[in-house]
Scaffold this motif. Structure first.
Motif, PDB file in Angstrom:
ATOM      1  N   ARG A 115       0.812  -1.216   0.000  1.00 12.49           N
ATOM      2  CA  ARG A 115       0.000   0.000   0.000  1.00 12.49           C
ATOM      3  C   ARG A 115       0.848   1.269   0.000  1.00 12.49           C
ATOM      4  NH1 ARG A 115      -2.229  -1.489   5.371  1.00 12.49           N
ATOM      5  NH2 ARG A 115      -0.287  -2.656   5.276  1.00 12.49           N
ATOM      6  N   ASP A 116       1.992   1.213  -0.678  1.00 14.27           N
ATOM      7  CA  ASP A 116       2.926   2.341  -0.779  1.00 14.27           C
ATOM      8  C   ASP A 116       3.606   2.687   0.540  1.00 14.27           C
ATOM      9  OD1 ASP A 116       2.655   2.626  -3.470  1.00 14.27           O
ATOM     10  OD2 ASP A 116       1.554   4.513  -3.428  1.00 14.27           O
ATOM     11  N   LEU A 117       3.395   1.910   1.594  1.00 14.75           N
ATOM     12  CA  LEU A 117       4.076   2.175   2.862  1.00 14.75           C
ATOM     13  C   LEU A 117       5.578   1.956   2.733  1.00 14.75           C
ATOM     14  CD1 LEU A 117       1.590   0.488   5.381  1.00 14.75           C
ATOM     15  CD2 LEU A 117       1.979   2.936   5.087  1.00 14.75           C
ATOM     16  N   GLU A 118       5.969   1.116   1.787  1.00 13.47           N
ATOM     17  CA  GLU A 118       7.383   0.807   1.600  1.00 13.47           C
ATOM     18  C   GLU A 118       8.092   1.817   0.709  1.00 13.47           C
ATOM     19  OE1 GLU A 118       8.110  -3.648   1.234  1.00 13.47           O
ATOM     20  OE2 GLU A 118       5.949  -3.551   0.968  1.00 13.47           O
ATOM     21  N   GLN A 119       7.367   2.850   0.272  1.00 11.24           N
ATOM     22  CA  GLN A 119       7.965   3.915  -0.528  1.00 11.24           C
ATOM     23  C   GLN A 119       8.304   5.106   0.369  1.00 11.24           C
ATOM     24  OE1 GLN A 119       8.521   3.217  -3.762  1.00 11.24           O
ATOM     25  NE2 GLN A 119       7.520   1.249  -3.360  1.00 11.24           N
ATOM     26  N   ILE A 120       9.352   5.833   0.014  1.00 11.74           N
ATOM     27  CA  ILE A 120       9.708   7.008   0.798  1.00 11.74           C
ATOM     28  C   ILE A 120       8.735   8.143   0.478  1.00 11.74           C
ATOM     29  CG2 ILE A 120      11.348   7.956  -0.897  1.00 11.74           C
ATOM     30  CD1 ILE A 120      13.107   8.677   1.588  1.00 11.74           C
ATOM     31  N   HIS A 121       8.306   8.865   1.514  1.00 12.21           N
ATOM     32  CA  HIS A 121       7.336   9.946   1.358  1.00 12.21           C
ATOM     33  C   HIS A 121       7.901  11.228   1.963  1.00 12.21           C
ATOM     34  CE1 HIS A 121       4.144   7.215   0.027  1.00 12.21           C
ATOM     35  NE2 HIS A 121       4.588   6.381   0.951  1.00 12.21           N
ATOM     36  N   SER A 122       7.934  12.280   1.148  1.00 10.63           N
ATOM     37  CA  SER A 122       8.450  13.574   1.597  1.00 10.63           C
ATOM     38  C   SER A 122       7.304  14.437   2.104  1.00 10.63           C
ATOM     39  CB  SER A 122       9.169  14.284   0.441  1.00 10.63           C
ATOM     40  OG  SER A 122      10.266  13.511  -0.019  1.00 10.63           O
ATOM     41  N   ILE A 123       7.491  15.038   3.276  1.00  9.34           N
ATOM     42  CA  ILE A 123       6.434  15.834   3.900  1.00  9.34           C
ATOM     43  C   ILE A 123       6.247  17.160   3.160  1.00  9.34           C
ATOM     44  CG2 ILE A 123       5.739  17.047   6.006  1.00  9.34           C
ATOM     45  CD1 ILE A 123       7.240  14.868   7.577  1.00  9.34           C
ATOM     46  N   LYS A 124       5.005  17.456   2.806  1.00  8.53           N
ATOM     47  CA  LYS A 124       4.668  18.688   2.098  1.00  8.53           C
ATOM     48  C   LYS A 124       4.055  19.725   3.045  1.00  8.53           C
ATOM     49  CE  LYS A 124       1.717  20.344  -1.699  1.00  8.53           C
ATOM     50  NZ  LYS A 124       0.728  19.915  -2.732  1.00  8.53           N
ATOM     51  N   GLU A 125       3.071  19.320   3.826  1.00  9.35           N
ATOM     52  CA  GLU A 125       2.429  20.224   4.782  1.00  9.35           C
ATOM     53  C   GLU A 125       1.769  19.429   5.900  1.00  9.35           C
ATOM     54  OE1 GLU A 125      -1.493  21.984   3.644  1.00  9.35           O
ATOM     55  OE2 GLU A 125      -0.957  21.262   1.636  1.00  9.35           O
ATOM     56  N   ALA A 126       1.371  20.124   6.943  1.00 16.03           N
ATOM     57  CA  ALA A 126       0.696  19.497   8.083  1.00 16.03           C
ATOM     58  C   ALA A 126      -0.524  20.324   8.449  1.00 16.03           C
ATOM     59  CB  ALA A 126       1.642  19.383   9.267  1.00 16.03           C
ATOM     60  N   ARG A 127      -1.538  19.655   8.993  1.00 17.28           N
ATOM     61  CA  ARG A 127      -2.776  20.326   9.378  1.00 17.28           C
ATOM     62  C   ARG A 127      -3.235  19.800  10.735  1.00 17.28           C
ATOM     63  NH1 ARG A 127      -5.843  18.730   3.773  1.00 17.28           N
ATOM     64  NH2 ARG A 127      -4.584  19.981   2.328  1.00 17.28           N
ATOM     65  N   TYR A 128      -4.015  20.625  11.425  1.00 15.69           N
ATOM     66  CA  TYR A 128      -4.642  20.190  12.670  1.00 15.69           C
ATOM     67  C   TYR A 128      -6.071  20.708  12.706  1.00 15.69           C
ATOM     68  CZ  TYR A 128      -5.726  19.485  17.579  1.00 15.69           C
ATOM     69  OH  TYR A 128      -6.325  19.093  18.737  1.00 15.69           O
ATOM     70  N   VAL A 129      -7.018  19.798  12.929  1.00 17.87           N
ATOM     71  CA  VAL A 129      -8.436  20.145  13.037  1.00 17.87           C
ATOM     72  C   VAL A 129      -8.803  20.027  14.510  1.00 17.87           C
ATOM     73  CG1 VAL A 129     -10.786  19.639  12.278  1.00 17.87           C
ATOM     74  CG2 VAL A 129      -8.850  19.248  10.717  1.00 17.87           C
ATOM     75  N   ASN A 130      -8.920  21.153  15.175  1.00 18.31           N
ATOM     76  CA  ASN A 130      -9.120  21.173  16.621  1.00 18.31           C
ATOM     77  C   ASN A 130     -10.413  20.485  17.044  1.00 18.31           C
ATOM     78  OD1 ASN A 130      -8.355  22.227  19.352  1.00 18.31           O
ATOM     79  ND2 ASN A 130     -10.316  23.279  19.106  1.00 18.31           N
ATOM     80  N   SER A 131     -11.506  20.688  16.272  1.00 19.94           N
ATOM     81  CA  SER A 131     -12.813  20.142  16.660  1.00 19.94           C
ATOM     82  C   SER A 131     -12.821  18.622  16.694  1.00 19.94           C
ATOM     83  CB  SER A 131     -13.896  20.644  15.697  1.00 19.94           C
ATOM     84  OG  SER A 131     -13.605  20.235  14.362  1.00 19.94           O
ATOM     85  N   GLU A 132     -11.931  17.978  15.933  1.00 19.81           N
ATOM     86  CA  GLU A 132     -11.863  16.513  15.885  1.00 19.81           C
ATOM     87  C   GLU A 132     -10.607  15.967  16.546  1.00 19.81           C
ATOM     88  OE1 GLU A 132     -12.889  14.652  12.076  1.00 19.81           O
ATOM     89  OE2 GLU A 132     -13.367  16.659  11.317  1.00 19.81           O
ATOM     90  N   ASN A 133      -9.758  16.868  17.058  1.00 19.94           N
ATOM     91  CA  ASN A 133      -8.435  16.471  17.548  1.00 19.94           C
ATOM     92  C   ASN A 133      -7.756  15.597  16.499  1.00 19.94           C
ATOM     93  OD1 ASN A 133      -6.210  16.320  19.197  1.00 19.94           O
ATOM     94  ND2 ASN A 133      -7.103  14.855  20.640  1.00 19.94           N
ATOM     95  N   LEU A 134      -7.736  16.113  15.284  1.00 22.64           N
ATOM     96  CA  LEU A 134      -7.247  15.389  14.115  1.00 22.64           C
ATOM     97  C   LEU A 134      -5.988  16.045  13.563  1.00 22.64           C
ATOM     98  CD1 LEU A 134      -7.403  13.456  11.663  1.00 22.64           C
ATOM     99  CD2 LEU A 134      -9.088  15.046  10.657  1.00 22.64           C
ATOM    100  N   PHE A 135      -4.944  15.262  13.422  1.00 21.72           N
ATOM    101  CA  PHE A 135      -3.667  15.714  12.876  1.00 21.72           C
ATOM    102  C   PHE A 135      -3.446  15.030  11.531  1.00 21.72           C
ATOM    103  CE2 PHE A 135       0.989  14.585  12.778  1.00 21.72           C
ATOM    104  CZ  PHE A 135       1.420  15.822  12.316  1.00 21.72           C
ATOM    105  N   GLN A 136      -3.032  15.800  10.527  1.00 19.06           N
ATOM    106  CA  GLN A 136      -2.813  15.246   9.192  1.00 19.06           C
ATOM    107  C   GLN A 136      -1.468  15.692   8.635  1.00 19.06           C
ATOM    108  OE1 GLN A 136      -6.509  16.844   7.409  1.00 19.06           O
ATOM    109  NE2 GLN A 136      -7.100  14.717   7.028  1.00 19.06           N
TER     110      GLN A 136
END
Length: 233
Positions: A115-136
């Motif tokens: 599922r592409d987990l074995e591929q290297i992934h470069s971080i582009k941006e990060a987000r946080y949704v406070n109402s859901e305590n969700l980090f992306q």
């Protein structure tokens, strides 16, 4: 594979010795019955050790046996490059280009296969949704990982780690779907339940509850035909 077989046999042998000791002290029908049960247990344990070592890789299996997640609760030392951050701090670091870690290979509760987990992934941006305590985290290839209720976050130049979470979703572009494919990991008491919109067949040993909810690590090692990453504490 040969080493995995050897590890399985060694585990069976160790339990088998215990059975012989029990029989030596309890001869007769009861002793034979107990010894037979211990023998069956030895075969089962040996097979599980072999299966796990072969699927996850010898180095990772050995490391998992000898490491403790309690080490992750320790505060980083003052002179180390490791820093403990909260979600809002980390989102700010990423979006301002001040993050220490730029990308790598993903592991979700120890799961790293396919599922592409074995591929290297470069971080582009990060987000946080406070109402859901969700980090992306969104990666350069438009794949993303979402973490609900993240706890204990550490970052260094070689890894990003979220020790605990309630749920993790991995989304990637699959050739079999016009939309993104997803794989959800739900922590429920002492187990991880998974759901997906793909035909990926998982194995219970792919997920290890004692592993960090999310670990992104810079380097990946290969042993035989199995790839494994070192969990950094």
């Amino acid at each position: 594979m040969t080493i995995a077989v050897g590890m399985g046999i060694l585990a069976s042998f160790a339990i088998g010795i215990l059975g012989l000791l029990i029989y030596d002290k309890n001869r007769g029908f009861v002793g034979i019955l107990i010894t037979a049960l211990v023998g069956l247990l030895a075969i089962y344990v040996g097979y599980q050790v072999y299966k796990t070592a072969r699927r996850r890789g010898i180095l990772e299996f050995s490391a998992a046996v000898h490491t403790s997640p309690d080490m992750d609760n320790l505060e980083p030392s003052g002179n180390s490059e490791v820093r403990r951050v909260n979600i809002r701090e980390y989102v700010g670091f990423v979006n301002n280009g001040e993050d220490l870690f730029k990308g790598g290979y993903l592991r979700i509760w120890g799961d790293w296969k396919g599922r592409d987990l074995e591929q290297i992934h470069s971080i582009k941006e990060a987000r946080y949704v406070n109402s859901e305590n969700l980090f992306q985290i969104i990666f350069q290839d438009e794949s993303q990982v979402s973490v609900w209720n993240p706890q204990i976050i550490t970052e260094s130049p070689t890894y990003l780690k979220i020790l605990k979470a309630g749920k993790v979703r991995w989304e990637w572009k699959s050739s079999n779907h016009s939309d993104k494919s997803y794989y959800d990991y739900f922590r429920e008491n002492k187990r991880i339940r998974t759901e997906t919109n793909t035909d990926w067949k998982d194995d219970p040993i792919d997920v290890l509850l004692g592993e960090p909810a999310l670990l992104i690590i810079k380097k990946k090692q290969t042993i035989g035909n199995n790839s494994s990453c070192c969990t950094t504490h």
